[in-house]
Design a protein around this motif. Structure first.
Motif, PDB file in Angstrom:
ATOM      1  N   ALA A   1      13.714  11.750 -30.591  1.00  0.00           N
ATOM      2  CA  ALA A   1      12.451  11.116 -30.974  1.00  0.00           C
ATOM      3  C   ALA A   1      11.536  10.942 -29.765  1.00  0.00           C
ATOM      4  CB  ALA A   1      12.726   9.769 -31.639  1.00  0.00           C
ATOM      5  N   LEU A   2      12.148  10.591 -28.615  1.00  0.00           N
ATOM      6  CA  LEU A   2      11.354  10.428 -27.398  1.00  0.00           C
ATOM      7  C   LEU A   2      10.726  11.754 -26.984  1.00  0.00           C
ATOM      8  CD1 LEU A   2      10.447   8.685 -25.028  1.00  0.00           C
ATOM      9  CD2 LEU A   2      12.608   9.232 -23.885  1.00  0.00           C
ATOM     10  N   GLU A   3      11.516  12.837 -27.080  1.00  0.00           N
ATOM     11  CA  GLU A   3      10.976  14.156 -26.727  1.00  0.00           C
ATOM     12  C   GLU A   3       9.853  14.557 -27.677  1.00  0.00           C
ATOM     13  OE1 GLU A   3      14.327  16.708 -26.773  1.00  0.00           O
ATOM     14  OE2 GLU A   3      15.161  15.974 -24.870  1.00  0.00           O
ATOM     15  N   GLU A   4      10.063  14.290 -28.978  1.00  0.00           N
ATOM     16  CA  GLU A   4       9.011  14.623 -29.941  1.00  0.00           C
ATOM     17  C   GLU A   4       7.755  13.813 -29.664  1.00  0.00           C
ATOM     18  OE1 GLU A   4      10.730  13.913 -33.719  1.00  0.00           O
ATOM     19  OE2 GLU A   4      12.005  15.706 -33.697  1.00  0.00           O
ATOM     20  N   ARG A   5       7.945  12.535 -29.313  1.00  0.00           N
ATOM     21  CA  ARG A   5       6.799  11.684 -29.017  1.00  0.00           C
ATOM     22  C   ARG A   5       6.070  12.191 -27.771  1.00  0.00           C
ATOM     23  NH1 ARG A   5       8.453   5.671 -28.225  1.00  0.00           N
ATOM     24  NH2 ARG A   5       9.215   6.520 -26.254  1.00  0.00           N
ATOM     25  N   THR A   6       6.835  12.610 -26.757  1.00  0.00           N
ATOM     26  CA  THR A   6       6.222  13.141 -25.537  1.00  0.00           C
ATOM     27  C   THR A   6       5.446  14.420 -25.823  1.00  0.00           C
ATOM     28  OG1 THR A   6       8.012  12.191 -24.213  1.00  0.00           O
ATOM     29  CG2 THR A   6       6.692  13.924 -23.197  1.00  0.00           C
TER      30      THR A   6
ATOM     31  N   ASN B   1       8.474   5.506 -33.156  1.00  0.00           N
ATOM     32  CA  ASN B   1       7.515   6.212 -34.006  1.00  0.00           C
ATOM     33  C   ASN B   1       6.095   5.684 -33.815  1.00  0.00           C
ATOM     34  OD1 ASN B   1       8.197   3.771 -35.050  1.00  0.00           O
ATOM     35  ND2 ASN B   1       8.388   4.444 -37.173  1.00  0.00           N
ATOM     36  N   MET B   2       5.795   5.269 -32.602  1.00  0.00           N
ATOM     37  CA  MET B   2       4.460   4.776 -32.275  1.00  0.00           C
ATOM     38  C   MET B   2       3.679   5.882 -31.569  1.00  0.00           C
ATOM     39  SD  MET B   2       4.735   1.596 -33.329  1.00  0.00           S
ATOM     40  CE  MET B   2       3.481   0.613 -32.531  1.00  0.00           C
ATOM     41  N   GLN B   3       2.393   6.002 -31.905  1.00  0.00           N
ATOM     42  CA  GLN B   3       1.539   7.009 -31.280  1.00  0.00           C
ATOM     43  C   GLN B   3       0.267   6.342 -30.777  1.00  0.00           C
ATOM     44  OE1 GLN B   3       1.097  10.811 -33.280  1.00  0.00           O
ATOM     45  NE2 GLN B   3       2.601  10.191 -34.804  1.00  0.00           N
TER      46      GLN B   3
ATOM     47  N   ALA C   1       2.811  14.761 -41.556  1.00  0.00           N
ATOM     48  CA  ALA C   1       2.557  13.547 -40.780  1.00  0.00           C
ATOM     49  C   ALA C   1       2.568  13.815 -39.286  1.00  0.00           C
ATOM     50  CB  ALA C   1       3.594  12.478 -41.131  1.00  0.00           C
ATOM     51  N   ALA C   2       3.291  14.835 -38.857  1.00  0.00           N
ATOM     52  CA  ALA C   2       3.375  15.140 -37.425  1.00  0.00           C
ATOM     53  C   ALA C   2       2.063  15.701 -36.884  1.00  0.00           C
ATOM     54  CB  ALA C   2       4.516  16.114 -37.168  1.00  0.00           C
ATOM     55  N   HIS C   3       1.146  16.146 -37.758  1.00  0.00           N
ATOM     56  CA  HIS C   3      -0.088  16.804 -37.291  1.00  0.00           C
ATOM     57  C   HIS C   3      -1.357  16.090 -37.720  1.00  0.00           C
ATOM     58  CE1 HIS C   3       2.152  20.387 -35.989  1.00  0.00           C
ATOM     59  NE2 HIS C   3       2.848  20.281 -37.109  1.00  0.00           N
ATOM     60  N   ILE C   4      -1.267  14.972 -38.409  1.00  0.00           N
ATOM     61  CA  ILE C   4      -2.466  14.402 -39.038  1.00  0.00           C
ATOM     62  C   ILE C   4      -3.504  13.912 -38.032  1.00  0.00           C
ATOM     63  CG2 ILE C   4      -1.315  13.766 -41.191  1.00  0.00           C
ATOM     64  CD1 ILE C   4      -0.995  10.949 -40.086  1.00  0.00           C
ATOM     65  N   PHE C   5      -3.101  13.609 -36.795  1.00  0.00           N
ATOM     66  CA  PHE C   5      -4.070  13.105 -35.818  1.00  0.00           C
ATOM     67  C   PHE C   5      -4.690  14.226 -34.976  1.00  0.00           C
ATOM     68  CE2 PHE C   5      -1.159   9.387 -36.312  1.00  0.00           C
ATOM     69  CZ  PHE C   5      -2.057   8.589 -37.001  1.00  0.00           C
ATOM     70  N   GLU C   6      -4.327  15.454 -35.269  1.00  0.00           N
ATOM     71  CA  GLU C   6      -4.905  16.579 -34.532  1.00  0.00           C
ATOM     72  C   GLU C   6      -6.282  16.906 -35.114  1.00  0.00           C
ATOM     73  OE1 GLU C   6      -2.161  19.776 -34.770  1.00  0.00           O
ATOM     74  OE2 GLU C   6      -0.515  18.664 -33.811  1.00  0.00           O
ATOM     75  N   PRO C   7      -7.255  17.151 -34.257  1.00  0.00           N
ATOM     76  CA  PRO C   7      -8.602  17.466 -34.767  1.00  0.00           C
ATOM     77  C   PRO C   7      -8.609  18.764 -35.569  1.00  0.00           C
ATOM     78  CG  PRO C   7      -8.448  17.858 -32.400  1.00  0.00           C
ATOM     79  CD  PRO C   7      -7.197  17.152 -32.797  1.00  0.00           C
TER      80      PRO C   7
END
Length: 666
Positions: free
Chosen positions: A268-273, A429-431, A456-462
């Motif tokens: 999870a840490l790697e995914e967050r990074t 799971n904080m961004q 959900a993994a991409h929703i904040f990408e422009p």
């Protein structure tokens, strides 16, 4: 009386016969006493040789005696009873007998298999060989004792199992790991440490070992004596006897629960990074595009204004140019959102009460959101002051509300809430990630279509959007992300397809210095579990392991289940002191499970947990607002305090009954 040669010959044969018979007896008697008449063949053969010699000399004596009697006295030298060669041979055999007897006095009789006599020198060599063999046996026994001590005191569980699945060996590590003492479990079936599926797996593995497979390695979940699960890495090897026949299997099992949790956290840490790096790269790209595009738009807008002024009197041309200007304004709005995402836009931060912002947004949404959507606003019961741009914070709520509306084309429920939250800095799971401290929390929840984990993994990408072409720009959530991160906050998203979505936004309180939240004020340590049993029902395996570890470390006994049906079966079999269950689960919800449990144990405490907010669940009647709910993500202290409160509460928490409203989370 004169002794004649025949009489002397007769006497000599009789003496030799008796001597040989005595030697034969001297050999046979000790051999017989040792019980080796059949096994010590060399001794028996030697005795037979002396016996045959004694018989031969006896026959010579008989023949001589008959010759003397037939001829009368005195006997003639030429009588037929003896001869000089016979006399010489008898003398030689007598000498051999005397020689044998003298040797016997200096040699020991060895009553071992395959030999009669051993010389003193040979005895010394045999003694040395025996000493070497004894030393080798002592060394081997010492090695076996050392190996047994290592096996007994290692942390790994070392178990012996025969081909019928019965436990034949159980070391100290197994006692610690599973809770069974050796004398309690040896001789019992290995299924005592497994559930039904685990027992089937054990039978299959033993069959593979019996078919000649030398080594089997796998991961499995087994059960401790108290019913709590343990994640294991298992290695099996065949046990063979001296002839190579398979007798059973040796099992070495290691607890990998903590390692799995660490791996989950690391992943999870790697995914967050990676997410943060991707967002940073996209931000740089979007910022460059926005600045360049703004230059182009400035030219378009200004020349459009020039053309409008020059076209005075030509209404058709002016109308066309007005459409161009409207399109340019829309483009400028898009670039403004891009700049917000990349923190490149000008902001005017100030102290803002989020409660007031929620009221203003609700007033706007009441007029625009639609009659088929039930809107609920729940401000905090005390001021929530954060430092940020009022317009941008309002834009955050509007963007999330509009997304929620679009996700509910057939209607549903939208809840906007504000309260305080305490973070321990370990949420995965904080961004982006934020330090530990107290934060203002905004929650926007809907009962819409929900999102998969991939979306959900991409929703904040422009420019990323799941809406049909022409229905969305993909900049709404990217703008939200930029505003929140600019304010020093973070976003948490919880969503399930077909269920709904909850956005949680954490913003530093205005009393906290920017970038340096006040450390979390830890209250009194939560009370211990005192061995009480908690039935944990969570369909997310990684979260179930975390909850189990927290509760077990606090002294609780934990039973875990991945579904409501599995939890109901475990409760009927083993019971528990409290039920900790997720609200939304496939097949059977947490409230329904609580109803079934309360049919048997009406006073059993129940604590619910969910990624959805309490306001949304209460509003949609999935869970009454009076029922205790632990909202995800939660800290270890929060979990332990809430479990203790549930156990100490004077009344139990019954599950809600009755039909669920259309559009409510499943």
């Amino acid at each position: 009386m004169t002794i004649v040669p025949e009489q002397l010959f007769l006497l000599g044969n009789l003496v030799i016969m008796v001597a040989y018979a005595a030697i034969m007896v001297a050999i046979v008697v000790p051999v017989r006493r040792a019980g080796q008449l059949r096994s010590n063949k060399l001794a028996v053969a030697t005795a037979l040789i002396f016996f045959s010699c004694a018989v031969g000399h006896g026959l010579h004596a008989i023949a001589t005696y008959r010759s003397i009697v037939a001829a009368g006295a005195p006997a003639h030298l030429h009588g037929v009873g003896w001869s000089w060669p016979s006399a010489i041979w008898d003398l030689i055999t007598a000498t051999i007998g005397v020689y044998y007897w003298t040797l016997r006095r200096g040699y020991g009789v060895l009553l071992g298999g395959g030999s009669i006599y051993v010389s003193p020198g040979e005895t010394h060599r045999i003694d040395e060989a025996d000493a070497r063999e004894r030393a080798a046996r002592d060394v081997a026994e010492s090695h076996r004792a050392t190996l047994a001590a290592v096996a007994e005191h290692t942390d790994a569980a070392i178990i012996g199992v025969d081909l019928q699945g019965r436990i034949t060996a159980w070391n100290g590590g197994a006692e610690v790991m599973f809770g069974w003492r050796a004398h309690e479990i040896i001789g019992g079936p290995v299924s005592m440490i497994g559930d039904e599926s685990g027992a089937e797996q054990q039978v299959e593995i033993l069959a593979r070992i019996n078919q000649g497979e030398r080594h089997v390695a796998y991961e499995a979940r087994r059960l401790r004596r108290d019913g709590s699960p343990v994640e294991l890495s298992v290695n099996l090897a065949a046990i063979r006897d001296s002839s190579g026949a398979i007798l059973g299997a040796s099992v070495v099992a290691r607890d990998i629960g903590a390692a799995k949790e660490a791996a989950d956290r690391q992943r999870a840490l790697e995914e967050r990074t990676h997410q943060a790096q991707r967002m940073e790269s996209l931000g740089k790209l979007a910022g460059g595009i926005a600045h360049d595009f703004n230059n182009i738009l400035a030219i378009i807008v200004n020349y459009t204004e020039f053309a409008i002024e020059a076209g005075a009197g030509n209404d058709d041309v002016r109308a066309d140019l007005a459409h161009v200007r409207i399109a340019a304004d829309r483009a400028m709005n898009l670039t403004r959102q891009l700049l917000t995402f990349t923190r490149g836009d000008t902001i005017q931060p100030q102290d803002v009460d989020l409660n007031a912002g929620i009221g203003e947004v609700r007033a706007m949404l009441d007029r625009t959101i639609g009659e088929d959507i039930a809107l609920f606003a729940r401000p905090c019961d005390r001021p929530l002051v954060v430092h940020g741009d009022p317009g941008q914070l309002q834009q955050v709520l509007l963007n999330l509300a509009i997304n929620a509306r679009d996700a509910m084309p057939d209607g549903g429920t939208l809840v906007i809430e504000a309260d305080e939250a305490e973070l321990d800095g370990e949420q995965l799971n904080m961004q982006p990630t934020v330090p530990a401290g107290r934060y203002a929390r905004l929650q926007v929840s809907d009962t819409g279509e929900g999102m998969s984990a991939e979306v959900a993994a991409h929703i904040f990408e422009p420019f990323y959007t799941t809406k049909p072409r022409g229905k969305g720009t993909g900049l709404g959530l990217a703008t939200v992300y930029g505003i929140v991160t600019e304010a020093g906050g973070s976003i948490n998203v919880f969503s399930e397809p077909g269920v709904g979505t909850t956005f949680r936004i954490y913003l530093p309180l205005a009393t906290t210095e920017a970038g340096a939240p006040v450390p979390v004020a830890r209250g009194a340590a939560p009370p211990g579990g005192d061995g009480r049993t908690i039935l944990v029902v969570e369909d997310e395996a990684a979260l179930a392991r975390v909850v189990t570890r927290i509760l077990t470390g606090a002294g609780y006994r934990v039973l875990t289940a991945g579904t409501g049906a599995e939890a109901h079966a475990i409760f009927n079999e083993k019971g528990c002191d409290a039920l900790l269950t997720d609200v939304i689960m496939p097949e059977m919800s947490g409230p329904r499970l609580a109803e079934l449990v309360h049919e048997r144990a009406p006073g059993l405490p129940v604590l619910y947990m969910s990624g959805y907010s309490n306001g949304l669940l209460g509003t949609t009647r999935v869970l009454g607002e009076e029922f205790p709910l632990l909202e995800k993500p939660f800290t270890a202290d929060e979990l332990l305090h809430r479990v203790h409160e549930a156990l100490a509460a004077p009344t139990f928490s019954r599950a809600p009954s009755g039909p669920r409203e259309t559009g409510a989370p499943r």
